[in-house]
Write an enzyme that holds these catalytic residues in place. Structure first.
Site, PDB file in Angstrom:
ATOM      1  N   GLU A 216       2.506  -5.703   2.028  1.00  0.00           N
ATOM      2  CA  GLU A 216       3.209  -4.861   1.432  1.00  0.00           C
ATOM      3  C   GLU A 216       4.553  -5.054   1.370  1.00  0.00           C
ATOM      4  O   GLU A 216       5.312  -4.790   2.306  1.00  0.00           O
ATOM      5  CB  GLU A 216       2.929  -3.444   1.929  1.00  0.00           C
ATOM      6  CG  GLU A 216       1.236  -3.171   2.004  1.00  0.00           C
ATOM      7  CD  GLU A 216       0.751  -2.794   0.672  1.00  0.00           C
ATOM      8  OE1 GLU A 216       1.405  -2.249   0.053  1.00  0.00           O
ATOM      9  OE2 GLU A 216      -0.563  -2.889   0.544  1.00  0.00           O
ATOM     10  N   CYS A 250      10.997   1.485  -0.161  1.00  0.00           N
ATOM     11  CA  CYS A 250      10.632   0.149  -0.915  1.00  0.00           C
ATOM     12  C   CYS A 250      10.415   0.425  -2.310  1.00  0.00           C
ATOM     13  O   CYS A 250      10.829  -0.554  -3.231  1.00  0.00           O
ATOM     14  CB  CYS A 250       9.319  -0.240  -0.206  1.00  0.00           C
ATOM     15  SG  CYS A 250       8.079   0.903  -0.182  1.00  0.00           S
TER      16      CYS A 250
END
Ligand code: NAD
Length: 440
Positions: A216, A250
């Site tokens: 991720e 993010c």
């Protein structure tokens, strides 16, 4: 179990593997019991975690609950509500040559011992949401919090063993040496959240054991703003998504991509949106976070002269405060456009129109998220068809990751694999093919 001498990674993994092999983590009752205990931990010790998040990142309590603690509670509740359904074996049609009495189905098997490595920016959510999936899928788990959020790491290392089955869940704290030692072990899955450089380190180590990985990762997530939109609304939503956690998200909109006329109109509206969120002095707002450490503060400060400052542009190294900043007239070749910003700086880059915006996006790494603000169905369709990104958000940044029934993950340079809800079960299980032909 109490361990006066810290266990070595080899011992931790061996102990968890031994538990897994007894079958203890298999029954759905064990899984749901662990999830309920984790939920209790979050509700009973939420204040401890919020205090740690404040110490590490200056997160307000509201933000700590909304984006980390309550977020994880919702993920647990969603999983508890649906787990039995998700785990149900799925029948498959059987071809005629196997006869009428043959049956076939798929079932989800746990993988074994899973390693979850988390980053510092949402250090509770990004450790625990994968742990929820790994436990729900019936695995034993080694959880490695980020050393760059030390208060949260310490809190999790203290709390998780107090609530969960310590024969099946272990927390290993530490930085590069400890993680390197862990990565030398054989795991059945490694779930890594963080940057692409370390993602490569993780994948290389995993290759030694043919261990599957989910990575991720991050990158620059663009926000395309069309000229036909209500720019007041757009500015408010962009500012909220960008400056949450001082931009250390993010999926934060990394930069704005729009035409020059819209850019000019957007500038004052973004400045107003910042003031509406944090007042005229964001340093005094309890809702505005801080940069994680001096290294990131210095890195971000070095990006401030990549454009004309519309709002912000100031900071204080001793308190790691960096003002919510909007930069205009930004050259695509400038430093702020050459790396993921991961901080409270929003550059506006101009392109003549949609075609050039699509080319701009496709000339770069595939983003983790792509945001589009438009009223045009044709523009929506073009962006969806002609670009590739981990997620796509029309009209609202960040929100897609709060939908538990959507897979969350990247593509290309922004990562591989996904999780949340049933997608976590897919990630942390093996889907086993079963064929049954009766003997008589
Ligand atoms: P970080 O520095 O905390 O690193 C993440 C983890 O990797 C930590 O647990 C750390 O101990 C470990 N690590 C660091 N160096 C290592 C090495 N050499 N070998 C083995 N392990 C090592 O966090 P970060 O990478 O700075 O996090 C920021 C990045 O993460 C950004 O790119 C961001 O976009 C991305 N991110 C992605 C998501 C997502 O869900 N896709 C979420 C948050 C952050």
């Amino acid at each position: 179990m109490n361990h006066p001498v810290p266990e070595q990674p080899t011992e931790v993994v061996a102990r968890l593997r031994a538990t897994f092999r007894t079958g203890r983590t298999q029954p759905v009752e064990w899984r749901t019991a662990q999830l309920r205990r984790l939920r209790e931990m979050l509700t009973e010790k939420g204040a401890d975690l919020a205090a740690a998040l404040h110490a590490d990142l200056g997160k307000s309590s509201t933000e700590a609950y909304r984006t980390e603690i309550d977020f994880t509670v919702r993920e647990i509740d969603h999983t508890l509500d649906h787990l039995t359904d998700w785990l149900r074996p799925e029948p498959a049609p059987v071809p005629a040559h196997l006869g009428d009495d043959a049956r076939a189905w798929t079932r989800y098997d746990p993988l074994g011992v899973v390693l979850v490595i988390a980053p510092w920016n949402y250090p509770v959510q990004l450790l625990l949401a994968p742990v929820v999936g790994a436990l729900a899928a019936g695995n034993a788990v080694v959880a490695k919090p980020s050393e760059l959020a030390p208060a949260t790491s310490a809190a999790l290392a203290r709390l998780l063993p107090a609530y969960l089955d310590t024969d099946a869940v272990a927390v290993v704290e530490g930085g590069i040496p400890e993680t390197t030692a862990l990565l030398a072990e054989r795991f059945d899955h490694i779930f890594y959240t963080g940057n692409g450089t370390v993602g490569r380190v993780v994948m290389r180590a995993a290759a030694e054991h043919l261990t599957p990985v989910a990575l991720e990762l991050g990158g620059k997530s663009p926000a395309f703003v069309d000229r036909d939109t209500d720019l007041g609304v757009v500015a408010g939503r962009l500012a909220r998504g960008k400056f949450l956690n001082a931009g250390q998200t993010c999926v934060a909109p990394d930069y704005v991509l729009t035409d020059p006329r819209t850019a000019a109109a957007l500038e004052p509206l973004l400045a107003r949106a910042v003031e509406a969120l944090y007042g005229s002095d964001p340093a005094a707002s309890p809702e505005y976070g801080r940069i994680v450490n001096e290294r990131h503060f210095d890195r971000l400060s070095g990006l401030l002269d990549s454009g004309r400052v519309v709002v912000g542009g100031t900071g204080d190294r001793t308190t790691k405060y960096l003002a919510p900043t909007v930069l205009a007239d930004v050259d695509p070749a400038s430093p702020v456009m050459r790396e993921e910003i991961f901080g409270p700086i929003l550059p506006i880059v101009t392109v003549p129109g949609l075609d050039e915006a699509i080319d701009f996006i496709n000339d770069r790494d595939k983003p983790l998220a792509l945001y589009v603000f438009t009223q045009s169905d044709e523009t929506r369709r073009r962006i969806a068809d002609d670009t590739s990104s981990g997620g796509l958000g029309y009209g609202l940044p960040l929100a897609h990751l709060t939908v538990s029934d959507l897979p969350f993950g990247g593509v290309g340079e922004s990562g591989m694999g996904s999780y949340h809800g049933r997608y976590s079960i897919e990630t942390f299980s093996h889907r086993k093919a079963v064929l049954d032909k009766p003997l008589s």
